[in-house]
Each structure stands twice: as C-alpha cells, then as structure tokens.
Design a protein around this motif. Structure first.
Motif, PDB file in Angstrom:
ATOM      1  N   ASN A 398       0.836  -1.214   0.000  1.00  0.00           N
ATOM      2  CA  ASN A 398       0.000   0.000   0.000  1.00  0.00           C
ATOM      3  C   ASN A 398       0.861   1.250   0.000  1.00  0.00           C
ATOM      4  O   ASN A 398       0.573   2.222  -0.718  1.00  0.00           O
ATOM      5  CB  ASN A 398      -0.932  -0.003   1.217  1.00  0.00           C
ATOM      6  N   ILE A 399       1.910   1.248   0.812  1.00  0.00           N
ATOM      7  CA  ILE A 399       2.802   2.412   0.872  1.00  0.00           C
ATOM      8  C   ILE A 399       3.500   2.620  -0.468  1.00  0.00           C
ATOM      9  O   ILE A 399       3.578   3.744  -0.986  1.00  0.00           O
ATOM     10  CB  ILE A 399       3.841   2.235   2.002  1.00  0.00           C
ATOM     11  N   ILE A 400       4.007   1.543  -1.046  1.00  0.00           N
ATOM     12  CA  ILE A 400       4.725   1.639  -2.324  1.00  0.00           C
ATOM     13  C   ILE A 400       3.806   2.148  -3.426  1.00  0.00           C
ATOM     14  O   ILE A 400       4.197   2.993  -4.248  1.00  0.00           O
ATOM     15  CB  ILE A 400       5.340   0.276  -2.706  1.00  0.00           C
ATOM     16  N   ASP A 401       2.556   1.670  -3.469  1.00  0.00           N
ATOM     17  CA  ASP A 401       1.608   2.137  -4.491  1.00  0.00           C
ATOM     18  C   ASP A 401       1.407   3.642  -4.395  1.00  0.00           C
ATOM     19  O   ASP A 401       1.357   4.347  -5.414  1.00  0.00           O
ATOM     20  CB  ASP A 401       0.264   1.416  -4.324  1.00  0.00           C
ATOM     21  N   ASN A 402       1.295   4.156  -3.180  1.00  0.00           N
ATOM     22  CA  ASN A 402       1.111   5.600  -2.993  1.00  0.00           C
ATOM     23  C   ASN A 402       2.366   6.379  -3.382  1.00  0.00           C
ATOM     24  O   ASN A 402       2.284   7.447  -4.000  1.00  0.00           O
ATOM     25  CB  ASN A 402       0.739   5.895  -1.534  1.00  0.00           C
ATOM     26  N   ASP A 411      11.914   4.969  -9.670  1.00  0.00           N
ATOM     27  CA  ASP A 411      11.435   3.598  -9.845  1.00  0.00           C
ATOM     28  C   ASP A 411      11.594   2.845  -8.527  1.00  0.00           C
ATOM     29  O   ASP A 411      12.694   2.788  -7.960  1.00  0.00           O
ATOM     30  CB  ASP A 411      12.218   2.878 -10.952  1.00  0.00           C
ATOM     31  N   PHE A 412      10.481   2.288  -8.037  1.00  0.00           N
ATOM     32  CA  PHE A 412      10.494   1.492  -6.817  1.00  0.00           C
ATOM     33  C   PHE A 412      10.540   0.021  -7.226  1.00  0.00           C
ATOM     34  O   PHE A 412       9.625  -0.477  -7.895  1.00  0.00           O
ATOM     35  CB  PHE A 412       9.263   1.781  -5.967  1.00  0.00           C
ATOM     36  N   VAL A 413      11.601  -0.658  -6.825  1.00  0.00           N
ATOM     37  CA  VAL A 413      11.847  -2.041  -7.247  1.00  0.00           C
ATOM     38  C   VAL A 413      11.702  -2.975  -6.054  1.00  0.00           C
ATOM     39  O   VAL A 413      12.386  -2.821  -5.035  1.00  0.00           O
ATOM     40  CB  VAL A 413      13.261  -2.176  -7.855  1.00  0.00           C
ATOM     41  N   GLY A 414      10.785  -3.942  -6.165  1.00  0.00           N
ATOM     42  CA  GLY A 414      10.576  -4.917  -5.101  1.00  0.00           C
ATOM     43  C   GLY A 414      11.477  -6.123  -5.270  1.00  0.00           C
ATOM     44  O   GLY A 414      11.604  -6.662  -6.367  1.00  0.00           O
ATOM     45  N   ILE A 415      12.107  -6.546  -4.177  1.00  0.00           N
ATOM     46  CA  ILE A 415      12.962  -7.736  -4.204  1.00  0.00           C
ATOM     47  C   ILE A 415      12.468  -8.707  -3.141  1.00  0.00           C
ATOM     48  O   ILE A 415      12.500  -8.400  -1.947  1.00  0.00           O
ATOM     49  CB  ILE A 415      14.443  -7.374  -3.957  1.00  0.00           C
ATOM     50  N   ASN A 416      11.990  -9.861  -3.582  1.00  0.00           N
ATOM     51  CA  ASN A 416      11.504 -10.885  -2.675  1.00  0.00           C
ATOM     52  C   ASN A 416      12.660 -11.771  -2.216  1.00  0.00           C
ATOM     53  O   ASN A 416      13.488 -12.188  -3.021  1.00  0.00           O
ATOM     54  CB  ASN A 416      10.432 -11.731  -3.361  1.00  0.00           C
ATOM     55  N   THR A 433       0.418  -7.829  -6.411  1.00  0.00           N
ATOM     56  CA  THR A 433       1.126  -6.566  -6.598  1.00  0.00           C
ATOM     57  C   THR A 433       0.577  -5.825  -7.818  1.00  0.00           C
ATOM     58  O   THR A 433       0.069  -6.436  -8.763  1.00  0.00           O
ATOM     59  CB  THR A 433       2.643  -6.787  -6.787  1.00  0.00           C
ATOM     60  N   ARG A 434       0.693  -4.497  -7.804  1.00  0.00           N
ATOM     61  CA  ARG A 434       0.151  -3.660  -8.872  1.00  0.00           C
ATOM     62  C   ARG A 434       1.060  -3.603 -10.097  1.00  0.00           C
ATOM     63  O   ARG A 434       0.603  -3.406 -11.210  1.00  0.00           O
ATOM     64  CB  ARG A 434      -0.067  -2.242  -8.335  1.00  0.00           C
ATOM     65  N   LYS A 435       2.380  -3.728  -9.882  1.00  0.00           N
ATOM     66  CA  LYS A 435       3.323  -3.613 -11.001  1.00  0.00           C
ATOM     67  C   LYS A 435       4.255  -4.829 -11.013  1.00  0.00           C
ATOM     68  O   LYS A 435       5.401  -4.756 -10.560  1.00  0.00           O
ATOM     69  CB  LYS A 435       4.131  -2.325 -10.878  1.00  0.00           C
ATOM     70  N   PRO A 436       3.768  -5.973 -11.508  1.00  0.00           N
ATOM     71  CA  PRO A 436       4.607  -7.181 -11.536  1.00  0.00           C
ATOM     72  C   PRO A 436       5.924  -6.990 -12.264  1.00  0.00           C
ATOM     73  O   PRO A 436       6.915  -7.657 -11.944  1.00  0.00           O
ATOM     74  CB  PRO A 436       3.712  -8.208 -12.251  1.00  0.00           C
TER      75      PRO A 436
END
Length: 492
Positions: A398-402, A411-416, A433-436
């Motif tokens: 939620n925070i990243i989407d905002n 660019d916000f990059v998610g690392i699992n 997630t909104r941006k796979p």
C-alpha cells in the motif's frame, strides 16, 4: 444458504455442517489408507489431516520449535492426512507456503483442518477430537490482530483512561477462557498457554503505550503511575512452553524496546540517537539486557539472532558493524550462529553507501535473470519483502503504491527474499502486486535466508549505475519522503 458468518470483532469464516461432514469423510479415507490402528495406538498417536482450497503449493508442513517434523503432500483432491507417533503436547506450527498458523496438539488428538488460501487465517476451521484448543488460539489470534489496529487510537489517552480500555478487553477474554475450561477438562499445560496468550497480549499493549508516550507524548509519559508495569516482576523471560508463541515473543521484543528508551532524558527530541531503536547504543543495550535476563541457551540465541542482525543491517559504518560482532563474541552466543552473522556483517559492509550493487542477479516474472542496474535508468529505491510476513507485505505494498503515484521520477523495485520456487513467487506477484514488471526474486544469496529477514524494513537508494546513495532508510520512518526529495535533488 451462506457459507460464511462474519462478526465485526472477529471476521472468522465458519463452515456449514455438510462441509464438516466432508472433513469427517476425508478422515475416514485417510484412516483406511494408513491402516487400522488399535484403540490403544489411537490414544497414543495424533492424527492430522484436512483439505486446502486454492492451494498455493503442494504440501503442508508441520513444525515445532522452528524444527520441521514432517512434510505432507496434497493428493489430487488437495487433501492430506497422517498419524504421528510420539508428538509431545504443546504449540505446533503448520505452513502452507507462503502462509502459516499455529495449532495445539496432544497425544490422542485427531485434528482436521479446512482452509481457503484466499482468506487464509479467517477461513481456517479445525474439527475433530481436540480441535477446540486450536480453535481458541486461532480466535485469540484474530482478535489480537483487530485489537492491535484499534489500540493505536488509544495512545494519546491519559494512562488511566488507556488502562480502563485495555482492562475491559482483558476481562472479556478471561471470561471466555473461564467458560471454555468449565465446558471440558483441559490439561494444565493448555490452560497455562491459553491464559498466557491473554496475559502477554495485555502486557504487550502496556509496553507499546509506554514506548509511544515516552517517545512522542512526553507529558503523558510523566503521568504513567508507578504500578503501571507491576506485571514485569513476574515475567518469565525463558518459558520453554511459550518460546515460539508469537504473543509471548512479541511482548519480550516490546519489553526490550521500551527498556531501551527508558534511559533517555525526556527533554530530548524523539529524533535523538537515544530514541533511535536501530542505533548501536540501543541495540547493544538490548543485547546486554537479554544476556542478563535469559539463561536458556536456545531462547537467548534467538534474541541474539534478531538483535545482532538488526544491529548489523542498520549500521552505516564498518566500525559499528564490527562493534556488534565484538559484543556478541563476549557473550555465550552459539558459534555456528555467530559465524552466520559474521557472513552478514561482510555482506552489510558491501552494502554501505558508495558501494555498487548494480550486478546483483535477480529473476523477473518471466523467469529471466536480470542485473539490478539493467532494470531502470531512473533513480531507484529497492524495497524487500517476504510472504512469510504477510501483514507486513500488504502494508508495504500500500505504501509503495502511494509513493509511485507521488514520485513518478523514481522507480520502486521490489525484491523478494523467499526461498520458494519461481512459479510460486511469480503467482503471488501477479495476484498481489500492482506492477509485476517491477518485482524481482533474489535468486542467489551468500547468507542464510532467515537472516535476510532483517532487511525487510530497509530500503536502498541507488543511482542508475547501481551505486548505493543511502542504505539506512525505512518505509515507516517519518523522514522517508524527505529522504526521497533529498535523493532526487542530486539529479536536478
């Protein structure tokens, strides 16, 4: 006819009788497959079986005290079942990756579990001999989740008013456990754990209130009465029955956190180093506190793990990283675990500002390997997540989407960091997630995956070439957006 009954205070999804009959049939089938047991064998053995709707993986894992006992594979109907011999009475954990929950077992129990992964915790239904114990602990968990959100609105209250609020919750829960005990003759061990679940959640609220008022509402903190923490006198910091029960471990963490800032001068601003939970001073204090309060090696080592990894991952100088390792070397910390933290210390030294991580290999949703520096030519902020920390994951998304809406120039990059298969990870990414296309899976790591959990609250600010500009920021920090603006100013 509706299959669900949802209450405002406890959104538990309940099964209609025919569904429970289906579970009973699963049990009978499983019994037939596994062979007939004598009545005496049944009294000594424990049966666990059930069905998982919309499974995310093909197995059900049973563990105790962080040790995997067995992995049960789902059949073509997504059902599983097995007799277990020699299981001790107590709290167990079951995993259906990436989710997990607890249950309570004792010899002679025959537990059937039905759940739907679309609403994992809320859908779980236990039935069979001994199921009421697990039911109670699950209801307590769901209530605690709701109350933890609700209680956040109470922290600006006067201590007396706050105490009235949580005392009312505490009395209600005690009435519930008293009714449960009257209905059936439960073991002393279960009653102890059930009452502990109520007591430690109550203590947890008090520790959180004390921490927040001391840090943010100093005038209220001065009004906290002397007997507010009387329960601390009777705390057992090394209960073997509770050492893997989340309510208990959450309280101990809160206690250490509050004690760390009780030493701060109330005249200091909240931003002062004394109030910084990740400062080397506070982490060192908590390590020393754990060393003085806990003698059980297994429990003490678990706190050294968390505190040591926290101290290392939030250090921004080589000297402070070394100081954490040196402090742990002075304790009786397990040597094997210490060696893992030493590996983490070397990794953290490579993640300090000025270092370059552009060549870090990651996997995208298509299964291709890509280097971090190849993802974007914009200023980049990486965040890290695990589905093992489900609530944290959803909060983070939620925070990243905002932030993506507010700062399109970043660019916000998610690392699992999970150690699951690419297919399982990709399915979660596409669904949750909104941006796979900006989500990636860590395919290679030099350190233990469990230790990587210490990075879940950290973000890395890197330039287009992969150089780390800032490596100590946290998503939940009040200064996070200011740090983003400072980061962007470098490019203007």
């Amino acid at each position: 006819m509706s299959l669900t009954t949802i209450t405002a205070t406890n959104p538990r999804i309940y099964l209609e009788p025919y569904m429970k009959l289906k579970l009973l049939l699963i049990s009978l089938i499983s019994f037939g497959i596994l062979g007939c047991n004598s009545e005496e064998e049944k009294r000594q053995s424990t049966f666990i079986g059930g069905e998982i709707v919309n499974p995310k993986s093909k197995f059900f894992i049973l563990s105790k005290n962080n040790t995997i006992l067995d992995t049960l594979y789902l059949n073509q109907n997504n059902q599983f079942g097995k007799y277990f011999e020699g299981l001790e009475e107590g709290i167990y954990r079951f995993n259906h990756p990436p989710e997990n929950q607890i249950l309570y077992l004792q010899p002679g129990d025959s537990i059937l579990i039905w759940l739907n992964t679309l609403a994992f915790d809320e859908s779980i239904n236990f039935s069979g001999e001994g199921a009421k114990k697990s039911d109670f602990l699950l209801d307590l968990y769901l209530a605690n989740q709701d109350e933890s959100q609700m209680i956040l609105s109470y922290y600006k209250y006067h201590p007396e008013e706050f105490s009235k609020k949580i005392d009312s919750i505490y009395r209600t829960k005690n009435k519930q456990i008293n009714k449960l005990i009257q209905k059936k003759d439960y073991s002393e061990k279960f009653i102890e754990i059930a009452r502990a679940g109520i007591n430690y959640q109550y203590y947890h609220f008090k520790e959180r209130y004390a921490f927040l008022t001391r840090k943010y509402f100093k005038e209220l903190a001065q009004e906290i009465p002397e007997d507010f923490h009387d329960y601390r006198k009777n705390i057992n910091f090394e209960s073997e029955n509770l050492n893997t029960y989340y309510v208990y471990t959450n309280f101990i963490d809160d206690y250490f956190r509050t004690k760390a800032i009780e030493r701060c001068d109330p005249k200091l601003p909240p931003s002062d180093d004394c109030f910084d939970l990740n400062s080397i001073r506070n982490i060192s204090y908590k390590i020393i506190l754990a060393d003085s309060l806990i003698s059980n090696p297994e429990i003490k080592n678990s706190y050294y793990d968390r505190l040591g990894s926290q101290g290392i991952t939030f250090s921004q100088k080589i000297e402070t990283i070394d100081s954490v390792i040196n402090l742990l070397e002075e304790t009786n910390y397990d040597k094997g675990k210490l060696n893992k933290l030493k590996q983490m210390a070397e990794v953290q030294k490579s993640l300090l500002p000025g270092n370059n991580i552009g060549n870090l290999p990651l996997s995208n949703v298509k299964g291709d390997t890509i280097r971090l520096k190849e993802i974007s030519d914009k200023p980049t902020i990486t965040y890290h997540w695990s589905m093992a920390s489900k609530n944290h994951f959803f909060w983070q998304q939620n925070i990243i989407d905002n932030l993506r809406k507010k700062y399109p120039e970043v660019d916000f990059v998610g690392i699992n960091i999970d150690n699951n298969t690419h297919a399982d990870w990709a399915e979660i990414v596409k669904a949750q997630t909104r941006k796979p296309g900006m989500e990636f899976h860590l395919t290679f790591s030099r350190i233990d995956r469990d230790l990587l959990k210490a990075y879940l609250n950290k973000t890395f600010f890197i330039d287009a070439g992969g150089e780390i500009i800032r490596g100590s920021s946290q998503l939940n920090s009040k200064s996070f957006e200011r740090e983003i603006l400072e980061f962007l100013n470098r490019y203007n």
